[in-house]
Write an enzyme that holds these catalytic residues in place. Structure first.
Site, PDB file in Angstrom:
ATOM      1  N   SER A 286     -77.101  11.843  19.029  1.00 45.72           N
ATOM      2  CA  SER A 286     -77.873  12.441  17.943  1.00 45.72           C
ATOM      3  C   SER A 286     -78.069  13.933  18.187  1.00 45.72           C
ATOM      4  O   SER A 286     -77.091  14.666  18.298  1.00 45.72           O
ATOM      5  CB  SER A 286     -79.203  11.694  17.781  1.00 45.72           C
ATOM      6  OG  SER A 286     -79.896  12.114  16.639  1.00 45.72           O
ATOM      7  N   ASP A 381     -74.324  10.360   6.995  1.00 41.91           N
ATOM      8  CA  ASP A 381     -75.438  10.813   7.836  1.00 41.91           C
ATOM      9  C   ASP A 381     -76.331  11.783   7.068  1.00 41.91           C
ATOM     10  O   ASP A 381     -75.874  12.802   6.553  1.00 41.91           O
ATOM     11  CB  ASP A 381     -74.880  11.496   9.092  1.00 41.91           C
ATOM     12  CG  ASP A 381     -75.946  11.805  10.136  1.00 41.91           C
ATOM     13  OD1 ASP A 381     -77.143  11.814   9.801  1.00 41.91           O
ATOM     14  OD2 ASP A 381     -75.572  12.033  11.297  1.00 41.91           O
ATOM     15  N   HIS A 409     -76.611   7.869   9.988  1.00 41.62           N
ATOM     16  CA  HIS A 409     -76.650   8.615  11.235  1.00 41.62           C
ATOM     17  C   HIS A 409     -76.219   7.764  12.424  1.00 41.62           C
ATOM     18  O   HIS A 409     -76.670   6.637  12.588  1.00 41.62           O
ATOM     19  CB  HIS A 409     -78.076   9.137  11.455  1.00 41.62           C
ATOM     20  CG  HIS A 409     -78.246   9.981  12.668  1.00 41.62           C
ATOM     21  ND1 HIS A 409     -77.476  11.107  12.905  1.00 41.62           N
ATOM     22  CD2 HIS A 409     -79.103   9.881  13.724  1.00 41.62           C
ATOM     23  CE1 HIS A 409     -77.862  11.660  14.040  1.00 41.62           C
ATOM     24  NE2 HIS A 409     -78.826  10.933  14.552  1.00 41.62           N
TER      25      HIS A 409
END
Length: 430
Positions: A286, A381, A409
């Protein structure tokens, strides 16, 4: 390792032919008109879970909690059902508030009482799963950012109870303080890391190693299953948090501070002797994907490869993107956490200034050659736009990618089925 399908390739390449990293005027007010791959409707939509805690639980979090997947790995549905029942009944909607965090403590205390009973009996085999349940509760309690003394307390308690579990494993989780020998300040600091290594890892038998780079809310005690998978393959795992989060000592507002952080980490790893320094792969998760891309360029000679998983490198700092991402798939408002992480108390100031300061395009980092680099994410995302992975094909060394259609995501749950085989192939390469 290909991009998802041929039609997507054509669409992405058409987008890349334009100078997507430049602002385009519309002839009237000069405002940028970016067409996002996630689609205009999704880009402008406010996710239902932003309406309140009831909607967050029922529309977004209840199902993954029942399945025990992110962010509820190690947890137990019944524990969280009690907490969210309380939060909903008391109309506590702000995840950044202490009232939200306090709601988790009574359930944690009840489970700690159970653990104390097990410690005093012959049922010590039940302790590790119980400690992991408690640690997971503290994890969600300190979401979305450690922004208050009470959030900090939940974080400290999470680490404490997690290590009670992790230190008892056959291949234990260890906490190590690494000297930050390359820190820019005159005060010597430590870099707290977690280390998990195969039992057979010695100076005579050094092992391949994953440098696991954490994200905005994912920290060191959040990787039980991931480290299990890494150890299954005979590799060690070094877990490090990113500037501006948890216990990371790096200067959160200095774009160059992560480079010094990795200098210190690699120096320490080399001194230990148990890590095969010719087979180190960085895996950034991330927000950590940003640092995976950066380290793949700045420390390419130290790495066999890197995975940028859910990365943002340029467009993620765009003012237009940040304005809308605040109401996309993140469980709470994204901007307060993200701006704090990069050293801004004022989210509006962060929106205006972040791109020119932290973009890897603006800073020229991605113009350099890089280590072998895998880009993986969901095409839809809403936190780190897929455009940020796409634009990397226009810079530096050739890249590899797997973009997962109709996925959000990180591209879960499909992504890891591509990451692990890629890691295996990289570790086995000559």
């Amino acid at each position: 390792m290909g991009i998802a399908n041929s039609s997507m390739v054509k669409e992405m390449l058409a987008s890349l032919i334009t100078e997507s990293t430049k602002n385009k005027g519309n002839g009237d007010d000069g405002k940028r008109q970016q067409q996002w791959m996630m689609g205009e409707d999704a880009f402008n939509a406010k996710a239902v879970h932003h309406q309140g805690i009831k909607e967050l639980w029922e529309a977004k979090w209840k199902f993954p909690c029942m399945k025990g997947v992110y962010p509820f790995h190690d947890g137990c549905y019944e524990d969280f059902a009690k907490v969210f029942d309380y939060l909903i009944k008391n109309d506590i909607n702000d995840g950044y508030s202490d009232d939200y965090t306090k709601a988790f403590f009574p359930v944690c205390d009840d489970l700690k009482s159970q653990a104390a009973s097990h410690e005093a009996s012959s049922q010590r085999h039940l302790l590790s799963p119980l400690y992991l349940r408690i640690a997971c509760l503290y994890r969600i309690a300190r979401f979305p950012y450690i922004s208050s003394p009470l959030k900090r307390k939940a974080w400290e308690l999470q680490k404490e109870v997690y290590m009670k579990a992790g230190s008892s494993w056959i291949e234990p989780m260890q906490e190590v303080n690494v000297p930050h020998t390359h820190v820019s300040s005159p005060v010597m600091l430590d870099i707290p890391i977690y280390l998990r290594a195969p039992v057979g890892a010695t100076k005579e038998k050094a092992v391949p190693t994953i440098l696991l780079i954490m994200g905005l809310d994912g920290h060191r005690p959040d990787n039980t299953q991931r480290t299990d998978e890494i150890l299954k393959r005979g590799w060690a795992c070094v877990i490090v948090e990113i500037p501006g989060t948890a216990d990371c000592p790096a200067d959160l507002s200095d774009p160059n501070s992560p480079d010094r952080l990795w200098d210190s980490i690699f120096e320490w790893m080399n001194e230990q002797g148990i890590f095969d320094m010719k087979r180190v792969v960085a895996w950034g998760l991330s927000c950590g994907g940003y640092y995976a891309v950066r380290i793949a360029h700045t420390h390419r000679e130290k790495l066999r490869g890197a995975v940028a998983h859910g990365t943002g490198v340029h467009h993620c700092f765009d003012e237009e993107w940040l304005e809308k991402a605040n109401m996309h798939e993140y469980p709470f408002a994204l901007l307060p956490a993200l701006s704090k992480k990069f050293g801004y108390d004022n989210p509006e100031e962060f929106k205006r200034e972040a791109q020119k300061t932290f973009s890897l395009v603006e800073t020229g980092i991605i113009e350099q050659e890089s280590a072998r680099l895998l880009l993986i994410n969901g095409v839809n995302d809403g936190l780190m736009p897929i455009e940020d992975s796409m634009l990397l094909f226009n810079y530096g060394s050739p890249k590899e990618a797997r973009f997962i259609p109709n996925s959000l995501h990180m591209g879960y749950p499909t992504a890891n089925s591509y990451v692990y085989p890629w890691l295996e192939s990289v570790m086995a390469s000559q």
